[in-house]
Design an enzyme around this catalytic site. Structure first.
Site, PDB file in Angstrom:
ATOM      1  CB  SER A 162      -0.959  -0.028   1.196  1.00  0.00           C
ATOM      2  OG  SER A 162      -1.916   1.002   1.091  1.00  0.00           O
ATOM      3  CB  THR A 163       1.249   4.154   2.291  1.00  0.00           C
ATOM      4  OG1 THR A 163      -0.149   4.285   2.455  1.00  0.00           O
ATOM      5  CG2 THR A 163       1.895   5.531   2.242  1.00  0.00           C
ATOM      6  CG  HIS A 188      -4.086  -1.017  -0.974  1.00  0.00           C
ATOM      7  ND1 HIS A 188      -3.834  -1.025   0.372  1.00  0.00           N
ATOM      8  CD2 HIS A 188      -4.656  -2.222  -1.260  1.00  0.00           C
ATOM      9  CE1 HIS A 188      -4.227  -2.184   0.883  1.00  0.00           C
ATOM     10  NE2 HIS A 188      -4.716  -2.926  -0.084  1.00  0.00           N
TER      11      HIS A 188
END
Length: 339
Positions: A162-163, A188
């Site tokens: 994700s991040t 994501h």
């Protein structure tokens, strides 16, 4: 609890106000200053010492990418880039931004509401980010020259992030040899950008990379990125893995979800699976990685020091899903040693 201090940088007066008023709706966030261009922003950074900065890409005097690359190494400030749909966001992430958001249509109230909700979440995540790691993520070691022997076509590598994940995935793939077993990835990321991300990886890594779609068969030396608005699963058919991409409700707050992919790899690949969970906020992927490990898969988690956000790898590690935690720069070597 101290409020998160935010600096908003945008040359549009209207959009500066949209951002500022939206962020101030959250009681844990304070917009301490607004700037019209990078030079103004530099002065505001010195004066207000913000915790997080939002930054437009297209600005007068100096664009946001150059600003991040040239000026921000002096300051440990997480940057969220606000941009139109463009490959430039990946240049900004490569330069050191920790995350990005697409500018909403300010004529559409619902679009603005959704944007502000996501921005508030990303600001809170960015405030916890390891900024130094994001800015050094692209300086990874040379390519691992051996894939650890002849891995059978039954083997499958699944990655979730994700991040901070776009740069982590890029760095990892650059360090892996092109003869690796097929790789399936959930990052994501918004729709459209997943295709752009795949195209970028296809251009700058040794793999054939494409955005996944239903019906594709996983091949050695190929990488498949889940579409930004669809879950992705694998199904074993006649000794090969076939991709299934589909619309669905969010799982752990995400579509695509890492858990959806990992659960399918656990079921279909079993001990031929290899699961990697990289930097990201939250806990998506932890349970799925645990399912993989219980079925005999080998599993790796990115360690805290090399993660931009040590959320997803931490959740997986604490659950017992991670066989070994390793720094991002060593992950290619360790993975190849497991094949």
């Amino acid at each position: 609890m101290r409020k998160i201090k935010v600096l908003v940088v945008d040359d549009s007066l209207v959009f500066r106000e949209v951002l500022s008023r939206g962020l101030m709706l959250d009681s844990n966030i304070e917009v301490v200053a607004k700037a019209v261009d990078p030079y103004d922003a530099r002065d505001k950074i010195l004066e207000f010492e913000p915790d997080v900065m939002t930054c437009d890409i297209e600005m007068p005097k100096m664009n946001g990418i150059e600003f991040i690359r040239r000026l921000l190494p002096q300051y440990s400030i997480p940057v969220i880039v606000i941009s139109t749909i463009s490959n430039a966001v990946f240049d900004a992430l490569n330069a050191g931004a920790v995350d990005f958001l697409v500018k909403p249509d300010i004529r559409t109230p619902q679009s603005i509401e959704d944007f502000i909700r996501e921005l508030i979440s990303k600001v809170k995540t960015a405030a916890k980010a390891n900024v130094l790691q994001q800015r050094t993520a692209s300086s990874q070691p040379s390519v691992v020259t051996s894939g650890g022997g002849e891995a059978s076509d039954q083997r499958l590598i699944a990655i979730g992030a994700s991040t901070g994940g776009t740069e982590a995935i890029y760095s990892l793939l650059k360090a892996l040899p092109p003869e690796m077993p097929g790789i399936v990835i959930v990052q994501h990321i918004p729709p459209v950008f997943s295709r752009m991300f795949a195209e970028r990886l296809n251009q700058f890594t040794p793999f054939q990379v494409r955005e996944a779609s239903s019906g594709l068969y996983v091949q050695r030396g190929h990488v498949y990125i889940a579409p930004g608005d669809q879950h992705m699963k694998v199904k074993k058919l006649g000794g090969r893995y076939k991709l299934e991409c589909f619309q669905g409700a969010k799982v752990n707050g995400h579509c695509p979800s890492v858990d959806v992919l990992f659960d399918s790899v656990a079921k279909e690949a079993g001990a031929d699976g290899f699961g990697l969970i990289l930097t990201g906020m939250g806990y998506d992927g932890a349970k799925g990685l645990m399912s993989m490990r219980r079925r005999g898969a080998r599993t790796l988690g990115q360690n805290e020091a090399s993660s931009v956000v040590y959320g997803m790898p931490k959740a997986a590690f604490e659950l017992g899903a991670v066989e070994k935690q390793v720094p991002l720069e060593q992950m290619a070597r360790v993975l190849c040693g497991m094949l």
